[in-house]
Scaffold this active site. Structure first.
Site, mmCIF file in Angstrom:
data_model
loop_
_atom_site.group_PDB
_atom_site.id
_atom_site.type_symbol
_atom_site.label_atom_id
_atom_site.label_comp_id
_atom_site.label_asym_id
_atom_site.label_seq_id
_atom_site.Cartn_x
_atom_site.Cartn_y
_atom_site.Cartn_z
ATOM 1 N N GLU A 36 41.705 -9.793 6.138
ATOM 2 C CA GLU A 36 40.975 -9.327 7.022
ATOM 3 C C GLU A 36 40.356 -10.717 8.147
ATOM 4 O OE1 GLU A 36 39.376 -7.869 10.258
ATOM 5 O OE2 GLU A 36 40.123 -6.295 8.833
ATOM 6 N N ASP A 43 47.116 2.340 14.300
ATOM 7 C CA ASP A 43 47.316 2.243 15.667
ATOM 8 C C ASP A 43 48.413 1.480 15.995
ATOM 9 O OD1 ASP A 43 45.162 3.867 15.947
ATOM 10 O OD2 ASP A 43 43.954 2.283 17.362
ATOM 11 N N GLY A 65 39.304 4.453 34.094
ATOM 12 C CA GLY A 65 40.133 5.094 32.852
ATOM 13 C C GLY A 65 39.663 6.270 32.720
ATOM 14 N N ILE A 84 37.860 7.486 25.794
ATOM 15 C CA ILE A 84 36.669 6.664 25.656
ATOM 16 C C ILE A 84 36.118 6.519 26.945
ATOM 17 C CG2 ILE A 84 36.282 3.884 25.525
ATOM 18 C CD1 ILE A 84 38.768 3.734 23.832
ATOM 19 N N LYS A 119 29.441 6.999 18.251
ATOM 20 C CA LYS A 119 28.918 8.300 17.930
ATOM 21 C C LYS A 119 27.435 8.063 17.861
ATOM 22 C CE LYS A 119 32.767 9.644 18.451
ATOM 23 N NZ LYS A 119 33.356 8.318 18.995
ATOM 24 N N HIS A 125 27.859 34.850 9.633
ATOM 25 C CA HIS A 125 27.506 35.292 10.974
ATOM 26 C C HIS A 125 25.983 35.178 10.686
ATOM 27 C CE1 HIS A 125 26.496 37.645 14.631
ATOM 28 N NE2 HIS A 125 25.587 38.125 13.812
ATOM 29 N N GLY A 159 43.362 1.920 27.888
ATOM 30 C CA GLY A 159 44.248 1.949 26.923
ATOM 31 C C GLY A 159 44.042 0.726 26.058
ATOM 32 N N GLY A 215 37.173 -2.770 10.407
ATOM 33 C CA GLY A 215 37.886 -2.648 11.660
ATOM 34 C C GLY A 215 37.156 -2.207 12.913
ATOM 35 N N THR A 216 38.082 -1.880 13.768
ATOM 36 C CA THR A 216 37.473 -1.592 15.238
ATOM 37 C C THR A 216 36.415 -0.165 15.021
ATOM 38 O OG1 THR A 216 39.294 -2.553 16.435
ATOM 39 C CG2 THR A 216 38.106 -0.771 17.536
#
Length: 446
Positions: free
Chosen positions: A30, A302, A176, A180, A47, A433, A263, A36-37
């Site tokens: 790493e 990705d 964009g 995102i 989030k 319910h 992107g 990671g991202t």
């Protein structure tokens, strides 16, 4: 068996854990923060911020139930950023402890292939050569800057840097209108930013059901978000501390910050793929079993461009590990739910009507709106609908949900698509319910 995993993100670390459980001697290389991202700059921090924005929106809705007027509380951008950092740090620490407990080595440094079965790892402490029986390439992606934005990269922000702005932008231009861009529009709008979204295409989220997208777009517009669709940016001007976007129609959009969310591109530079015989154009080429042109190297997440989703990367990591141990498992992107964490939420899985028509599959649509659902009415969350796409034999081929807890409800439909269940089979389930998930049953019985 010695296996090297390059990248410790949502594809790499699940692959390493699976490989270890199957008996491999595995190491993870790493170059940056472990996780990671997704963990450090993407899924989790976004989030965390979106949850704050959503709760603030709920607080404003509650004002209708107070007898006395009250002053809207302010917010601290520094406290919000610190909250995000703490969440990321705690999760990353827990993940690293798990790897220590599992006795999986984490090697810090930049990897590059020097032969079909060896890599060089470069770090401040020096270089070392590692040989492998198999390797898993999971190096992820980075934000893409197309012209003219590439000329001003040092003065703009992207999805990796937006959360660390020194000052909260009172006016934010987002380039964009993808996932995102729309999620960030929701967050910054909820805290008071004036939002303009510029999109080269004539529509937003072109691969999603356009009826569902229309509800999301209308909701954002009602909250003050302005869309500029089908228009190209011709230039950017920086004047008096402001960042002005010049559109090809000569319109000028003034902002404090410009977020480029056009992107992502795979992080392939200096990996020495040619030394390992790994073919790549924009993305690394893989088979349906995720094997590269070098049969000893698999590419997941990705970097292969199949499905740019963290949960797809995780599943691909498991598949690559199993295939290294002799299995023959394929990855099916149609089974990966697409989840957009705006409000209203938007989620989908499998085919929508447009995709079915393109594949010459005759389908029928079963659809119901949240406004008829008891739980939705009681919780004042009636925006949106659920629609189910099924074929002539009533086999469920896909579903689209906008509103409610769409990103949670979609998993029931993902299972139905995966197992090729019929409408009758899903309708035989007993749905608690009152719940938002009952929207599935309502749609089936329409």
């Amino acid at each position: 068996m010695k296996v090297i995993v390059i990248g410790g993100g949502p594809g790499g670390y699940p692959a390493a854990l699976k490989l270890k459980s199957l008996g491999a001697d595995v190491s993870v290389i790493e170059k940056s923060e472990f996780g990671g991202t997704c963990l450090n700059r993407g899924c989790i921090p976004s989030k965390a911020l979106l949850e704050i924005g959503h709760r603030k929106s709920h607080f404003e809705e509650l004002s209708n139930f107070f007898e006395n007027t009250f002053q809207e509380p302010g917010f601290s951008w520094e406290k919000i950023k610190e909250h995000k950092r703490n969440i990321v740090s705690n999760l990353r620490t827990s993940l690293e402890k798990l790897f220590t407990m599992k006795k999986i080595e984490i090697i810090r440094g930049k990897a590059s292939f020097i032969s079909p079965n060896s890599v060089k790892v470069s770090s401040p402490s020096g270089e070392k050569i590692l040989n492998f029986d198999f390797a898993v390439l999971a190096c992820g992606t980075e934000p893409a800057y197309p012209p003219p934005f590439s000329s001003f990269k040092d003065k703009l922000v992207d999805s990796d840097s937006i959360f660390e702005l020194e000052k909260f932008p009172k006016r934010l231009t987002i380039v964009g209108a993808g996932v995102i861009g729309l999620e960030m529009a929701c967050f910054f709008n909820s805290l008071g930013s004036e939002i303009n979204i510029v999109e080269l295409l004539d529509e937003i989220l072109p691969f999603e059901d356009q009826q569902a997208v229309k509800i999301l777009k209308n909701s954002l517009e009602k909250r003050g978000v302005k869309f500029h669709l089908g228009v190209k940016t011709s230039d950017i001007k920086f004047e008096n501390g402001k960042k002005n976007l010049i559109l090809e129609n000569s319109q000028v959009i003034e902002a404090d910050e410009i977020l480029v969310s056009t992107g992502r591109k795979p992080s392939l530079e200096k990996l020495g793929l040619e030394n390992a015989g790994i073919r790549a154009q924009r993305w690394v080429e893989v088979s349906t079993q995720l094997q590269t042109s070098n049969p000893k190297v698999y590419a997941i997440g990705d970097v292969n461009g199949i499905s740019l989703l963290a949960h797809s990367a995780e599943r691909q990591g498991d598949i690559a590990a199993e295939n290294i141990f002799g299995h023959n498992i394929s990855f099916d992107s149609k089974l990966a739910p697409s989840c957009i964490y705006t409000w209203p939420e938007l989620a989908s899985v499998g085919m929508n009507k447009k995709a079915a028509e393109k594949a010459n599959i005759k389908v029928k649509i079963k659809k119901s709106f949240f406004q008829v659902l008891g739980r939705a009415v009681a919780s004042m969350n009636t925006e949106g609908f659920c629609q189910i796409v099924c074929d002539e034999n009533d086999i469920i081929r896909g579903a689209q949900i906008v509103g409610g807890s769409a990103t949670e409800i979609i998993h029931t439909m993902a299972l139905a698509v995966s197992m090729k269940l019929t409408l009758k089979q899903v309708n035989s389930m007993i749905f608690a319910h009152p719940t938002m998930s009952e929207i599935i049953k309502e749609a089936i019985n329409k």
